[in-house]
Write a protein that holds these residues in place. Structure first.
Motif, PDB file in Angstrom:
ATOM      1  N   UNK A   1       8.594 -11.566   6.571  1.00  0.00           N
ATOM      2  CA  UNK A   1       9.598 -11.043   7.486  1.00  0.00           C
ATOM      3  C   UNK A   1       9.937  -9.575   7.245  1.00  0.00           C
ATOM      4  N   UNK A   2       9.713  -9.076   6.039  1.00  0.00           N
ATOM      5  CA  UNK A   2      10.081  -7.692   5.725  1.00  0.00           C
ATOM      6  C   UNK A   2       9.318  -7.231   4.491  1.00  0.00           C
ATOM      7  N   UNK A   3       8.968  -5.949   4.491  1.00  0.00           N
ATOM      8  CA  UNK A   3       8.259  -5.377   3.349  1.00  0.00           C
ATOM      9  C   UNK A   3       8.111  -3.882   3.522  1.00  0.00           C
ATOM     10  N   UNK A   4       7.540  -3.266   2.511  1.00  0.00           N
ATOM     11  CA  UNK A   4       7.379  -1.818   2.539  1.00  0.00           C
ATOM     12  C   UNK A   4       6.042  -1.445   1.911  1.00  0.00           C
ATOM     13  N   UNK A   5       5.293  -0.632   2.651  1.00  0.00           N
ATOM     14  CA  UNK A   5       4.040  -0.079   2.138  1.00  0.00           C
ATOM     15  C   UNK A   5       4.308   1.360   1.725  1.00  0.00           C
ATOM     16  N   UNK A   6       3.885   1.728   0.525  1.00  0.00           N
ATOM     17  CA  UNK A   6       4.109   3.071  -0.008  1.00  0.00           C
ATOM     18  C   UNK A   6       2.776   3.697  -0.361  1.00  0.00           C
ATOM     19  N   UNK A   7       2.547   4.886   0.172  1.00  0.00           N
ATOM     20  CA  UNK A   7       1.306   5.618  -0.095  1.00  0.00           C
ATOM     21  C   UNK A   7       1.645   6.923  -0.802  1.00  0.00           C
ATOM     22  N   UNK A   8       0.996   7.152  -1.947  1.00  0.00           N
ATOM     23  CA  UNK A   8       1.199   8.378  -2.715  1.00  0.00           C
ATOM     24  C   UNK A   8       0.190   9.418  -2.231  1.00  0.00           C
ATOM     25  N   UNK A   9       0.682  10.449  -1.587  1.00  0.00           N
ATOM     26  CA  UNK A   9      -0.180  11.406  -0.913  1.00  0.00           C
ATOM     27  C   UNK A   9      -0.273  12.734  -1.677  1.00  0.00           C
ATOM     28  N   UNK A  10      -1.009  13.665  -1.090  1.00  0.00           N
ATOM     29  CA  UNK A  10      -1.182  14.968  -1.706  1.00  0.00           C
ATOM     30  C   UNK A  10      -2.609  15.249  -2.105  1.00  0.00           C
ATOM     31  N   UNK A  11      -3.510  14.289  -1.854  1.00  0.00           N
ATOM     32  CA  UNK A  11      -4.924  14.488  -2.153  1.00  0.00           C
ATOM     33  C   UNK A  11      -5.674  15.031  -0.956  1.00  0.00           C
ATOM     34  N   UNK A  12      -6.976  15.219  -1.130  1.00  0.00           N
ATOM     35  CA  UNK A  12      -7.810  15.769  -0.061  1.00  0.00           C
ATOM     36  C   UNK A  12      -8.128  14.726   0.997  1.00  0.00           C
ATOM     37  N   UNK A  13      -8.084  13.445   0.638  1.00  0.00           N
ATOM     38  CA  UNK A  13      -8.433  12.378   1.585  1.00  0.00           C
ATOM     39  C   UNK A  13      -7.547  11.174   1.329  1.00  0.00           C
ATOM     40  N   UNK A  14      -6.927  10.669   2.401  1.00  0.00           N
ATOM     41  CA  UNK A  14      -6.106   9.465   2.290  1.00  0.00           C
ATOM     42  C   UNK A  14      -6.442   8.461   3.385  1.00  0.00           C
TER      43      UNK A  14
END
Length: 1003
Positions: A543-556
């Protein structure tokens, strides 16, 4: 006198005609031509490629009785290392192979071949690029470089070779009659065979003061060779003039070949207006694709053109001819310059006819009009697309289609609500571990604005303890939130640790995947140190959740395992960074991303990450169960439709879609097939993705001229065709054998380039031109911004279009996590290759396969999946793909009317049915008048289980129901059960029970 005047008029007319520029077509480059007195042409019928290759030369022996003859063959071949390939001589009529052959000299320009002819046989074929034809399919990305050429191993008699060596200058020479290529596709063309060194020297000697020499060329003759002049330019010579013919509304394309005498830096192309009497085509309608354009993100891009000495740079240019252009001859100028070198002007003459090309030339691939697609901005906007609605802002709170985000003064979420569940146990926190204390970033100022109906952005700032904090963030209509935070200090400060702390309550902490954890129930604790192809995690429930992506690279993008980019510098921090999961005081979990020791100074430290609220949309069970997929050749779809299939995915390497990721070669028959299926109320979709591109693409040479913008560089090799036509500097990819000993040999694409724009315009074109019903994506390299554009294109041009996504978990290493931010725009998952369904626990099935926590549903692939366990998640295999036919289950679905049922799984808080065994799970499909219960045993042992049914939730009186297992072919036999009976469930199998209330009469 009249006769003299007539003669003069005729002579003038003939002279004028001789001066006209030839108008070319898509077949022009494949015409025969004569070089060195020998014809180059395409064979009347193809010979066998295996052990022979794609090219041969016919020679005639004047006296077959001689013990040895000499063939001097001016083949002008472009391949590198020609001396490493074998030469095979066969008698032309019988095909008998000559044993005594000696390759005396092999160069790119010519070969000297001695051989012993058969007595009485005068005609011979010499195959000079023979190879072993590769059967089946494979991937050239991995392992050693492919090289299928036969090595130069000759079995000639030793004494015969010795005699040849002694008398080589006295040997009779054969007549070289003609060169042949096996097929049109294999043909070198006049642009693919090389000029000799002498010819190149003669051309360069004509203009010894120039740093470069120009060769204008028609689009019908794509410039192929990067290192040698083509023979066609020997015949034509350099020129300062280009002349061509265009239609009104056409996007007209031409080339200029630039041959560098010196090293050229920052080559520049500038255009003037094109004028015809009073008519003008403004210079802003002209472009050089090698120099400029629009990037995949919609932003203007410029490219530096550097040309080493001796190299040939193809400059591809285009002009949009107005639809209302006055017919006539338009003239202008093209100026080419390079740093420190003298400029050269090229006159441009384009004759515009009176006919109109409605599609700008897109239907005629040879025109290269589609190159303008590289600069398209189609689908770029900030407006919501179905099923999402407009966003709303009130003070520091954002509402977006059932999602509520409340922001703190530091710009970070202090509350996220989804489906009435609070995702955060406390506000998201950015914490700096200072040498003497811990500094929590709280924010001094905060501003929020709504940029568009589907976009809200905000800023927050703080200056404390000598450290400045600047937060820039935005949220999109689907619940995606992107952060870019800058930290700086007047004087360098060494900080032992910077932490991003996310704390989750117990219900949200049920399931976890990512950052190296495969996926399933959340572990008690977990630690990851940035080793491996991951940059994100997900935590949540259905019913609920969170996806977290750590960015700052050349490709995501999702294919981190394929492209292997460096980890984001801030988060990985040279091995000091880590992600830690541990219990919190709320009986839930805390996920802490730590940077390790960092020094902050005047040079800004940038912290980037993104959040996505899940599920991204409601699970569409009605759509899932009513859309039944067939996945095989188009010819079997009508039969599959009689068994319930109503959507066909046409894979590549099939009749209507023969090559990979370029579904434009077959037009009329594809369009007719789609029309036929529409008349039967069925849908047709195509395999169409970005990761690699077929070598059959018409624009192949133009794309390669952009160097490594579109195609990645590499050592070359791959298939013989690639080595003969692309020469070097490419990376081969997927290979598929095609009928007639042809092959589709793809090249690796860069993850982000203007090819994305082309790809999206191609999608639009198929929606409009073919009435296509959607696409099937097979592990793509791009990111969610491209997926948004795809969905918006579908919404505009084909609103009912469907997009399904397949992934190989051995390739993407956890597709449910890697592709999470695609899920707002995908209609179906097919997870997937390398899934070991019979080794997965129920929580692994739920999180990594089912798609349900994210608002998706999935089909099974690897080895056909497991039909028993799959039904717990509403999943079957696809028709004609794998050992298990979905047809028996589909028949049950249709009989029951499952598309109108409510699906209530064991994972739901309001679950209706449970078992007394933790590895035996049950899902209910409830309708007002009946229900199905799908039971699966995920364990390794046969078990006896009892059902625990909440009859009040089911809506039936247990005293008046019938419980039976309906007959399902290859699945289960029909049988009645009483409610107290224990069920015997074999390992990795299951049972489907039908619950039917009895009528008054039957009670």
């Amino acid at each position: 006198m009249k006769n003299i005047f007539f003669l003069i008029t005729v002579c003038f007319f003939l002279y004028a005609c001789s001066q006209q520029v030839e108008q070319y077509s898509g077949d022009s480059q494949y015409e025969s031509f004569i070089v060195d007195g020998v014809t180059f042409s395409i064979a009347d019928s193809p010979w066998r490629a295996d052990m022979r290759g794609n090219h041969r030369v016919l020679v005639k022996v004047n006296n077959p009785q001689e013990d040895a003859v000499l063939a001097e063959i001016p083949w002008r071949r472009p391949d590198i290392h020609p001396e490493t390939k074998n030469v095979i001589v066969v008698e032309a009529h019988s095909g008998r192979e000559v044993k005594n052959v000696d390759a005396l000299s092999i160069t790119n320009e010519k070969g000297l071949i001695a051989f012993q002819p058969f007595p009485q046989s005068a005609d011979y074929y010499i195959y000079y690029l023979p190879y072993k034809f590769r059967k089946g399919s494979g991937d050239a990305r991995y392992g050693k470089p492919w090289n299928d050429y036969l090595p130069p191993e000759y079995t000639a008699d030793v004494s015969w070779k010795q005699n040849v060596a002694k008398a080589v200058n006295q040997l009779s020479k054969v007549q070289v009659k003609k060169f042949e290529s096996r097929t049109k596709f294999d043909y070198f063309t006049s642009m693919g065979i090389i000029a000799t060194d002498k010819e190149e020297q003669e051309i360069s000697d004509r203009d010894t003061n120039s740093a470069f020499i120009l060769f204008p060329e028609d689009r019908a003759f794509p410039i192929r060779l990067p290192n040698r002049l083509p023979w066609r330019w020997v015949k034509k010579g350099p020129s300062a003039d280009f002349e061509g013919y265009a239609s009104k509304h056409e996007f007209y394309v031409w080339q200029v070949g630039l041959w560098a005498m010196d090293s050229l830096k920052d080559v520049r192309v500038d255009f003037s207006d094109l004028r015809s009497a009073d008519a003008v085509i403004k210079k802003d309608q002209l472009t050089c694709f090698n120099q400029e354009g629009t990037g995949w993100d919609g932003k203007s891009v410029q490219f530096a053109i550097q040309v080493p000495p001796g190299k040939i740079q193809a400059l591809w240019n285009g002009v949009q001819i107005p639809k209302d252009a006055e017919p006539g001859t338009y003239k202008g100028n093209m100026r080419i310059s390079a740093d420190g070198q003298q400029t050269k002007d090229l006159s441009i003459t384009i004759h515009v006819g009176d006919n109109v090309l409605a599609d700008k030339g897109d239907s005629d691939l040879w025109r290269h009009a589609r190159l303008r697609w590289l600069n398209s901005t189609i689908g770029i906007d900030s407006l919501p697309v179905q099923p999402y609605s407009d966003m709303h802002v009130h003070e520091n709170t954002i509402e977006a289609t059932g999602r509520t985000v409340q922001l703190a003064k530091n710009g970070l979420p202090e509350m996220i609500i989804m489906n009435k569940q609070s995702i955060l146990a406390k506000p998201l926190m950015l914490q700096l571990e200072m040498p003497e204390k811990v500094l929590n970033i709280e924010g001094d100022s905060f501003s929020l604005k709504q940029d568009d109906k589907g976009l809200v952005s905000w800023q927050a700032h703080q200056l404390k303890d000598g450290i400045s904090f600047n937060c820039h963030a935005y949220m999109e209509y689907d619940g995606y939130i992107r952060y870019r935070i800058k930290l700086a200090a007047e004087r360098p400060i060494t900080i032992p640790n910077i932490r991003l702390i996310a704390s989750y309550p117990q219900p949200i902490s049920t399931y976890f995947m990512g950052v190296g954890f495969k996926g399933g129930y959340t572990p008690k604790s977990y630690r990851w140190n940035w080793k491996g192809p991951w940059d994100s995690y997900w935590i949540g429930n259905d019913q609920a959740g969170l996806h977290t992506e750590f960015r700052g690279g050349a490709y995501h993008g999702p294919l981190l395992n394929d492209y292997k980019p460096d980890a984001p510098a801030f988060w990985a921090n040279g091995g000091l960074g880590q992600v830690v999961l541990k219990p919190n005081v709320f009986n839930g979990k805390e996920v802490i991303a730590e940077s390790g020791k960092k020094t902050i100074g005047r040079d800004t430290t940038v912290i980037e990450f993104a959040l996505l609220i899940t599920p991204v949309k409601s699970v569409d069970t009605k759509g899932h169960f009513s859309q039944r997929y067939y996945h095989s050749t188009p010819d079997g779809f009508n039969k599959a439709a009689k068994e319930g299939a109503n959507i066909a995915n046409i894979h590549h390497a099939t009749r209507l879609n023969p090559v990979i990721n370029y579904p434009f070669m077959v037009q009329d028959s594809l369009k007719a097939f789609i029309k036929e299926q529409h008349q039967a109320n069925r849908k047709v979709k195509l395999y169409y993705t970005i990761r690699e591109l077929t070598n059959h693409a018409t624009e192949l040479y133009a794309l390669k001229s952009l160097h490594h913008e579109i195609f990645t560089g590499g050592v070359g090799y791959g298939t013989p065709w690639q080595m003969e036509h692309l020469i070097a500097d490419y990376k081969p990819a997927w290979y598929t054998e095609l009928p007639g000993e042809q092959a589709d040999a793809a090249l690796v694409l860069n993850g982000f380039s203007r090819w994305i724009n082309y790809y999206l315009e191609g999608l639009r074109w198929m929606y409009e031109h073919d009435q296509l019903d959607g696409i099937y994506m097979d592990d793509v390299s791009f990111d969610r911004s491209v997926m948004k554009r795809m969905r918006k294109i579908a919404a505009k041009y084909r609103p009912d279009a469907l997009i399904d996504l397949h992934s190989n978990t051995g390739y993407s290493i956890g597709p449910a996590n890697q592709y999470t931010d695609f899920f707002p725009y995908v209609d179906r998952l097919w997870f997937g290759e390398s899934f070991k369904y019979n080794e997965m626990t129920p929580d692994e099935w739920f999180v990594t396969f089912s798609g349900i926590p994210f608002g998706q549903m999935s089909d099974m692939l690897q080895d056909g999946g497991n039909p028993y366990l799959g039904m717990v998640y509403g999943a079957t295999a696809r028709h004609s793909y794998g050992p298990f036919s979905p047809v028996p289950i589909w028949k049950l679905w249709q009989t029951f009317g499952i598309e109108d049922a409510e699906m209530i799984g064991y994972w739901a808080t309001n679950k209706i049915v449970e078992t007394n065994h933790e590895l035996v799970k049950a899902t209910v499909y409830r309708k007002p008048d009946q229900a199905l219960i799908a039971i699966g045993n995920f364990g390794k042992d046969d078990v006896s289980v009892r059902l625990q049914i909440d009859w009040s939730k089911l809506g039936f009186d247990p005293k008046y129901v019938r419980l039976e297992a309906p007959e399902i072919a290859d699945f289960q036999s029909k049988r009645m059960f009483n409610l107290q009976e224990a069920l015997q469930i074999k390992k990795k199998e299951g049972l489907i029970l039908a619950v039917t209330p009895l009528t008054k009469e039957r009670k």
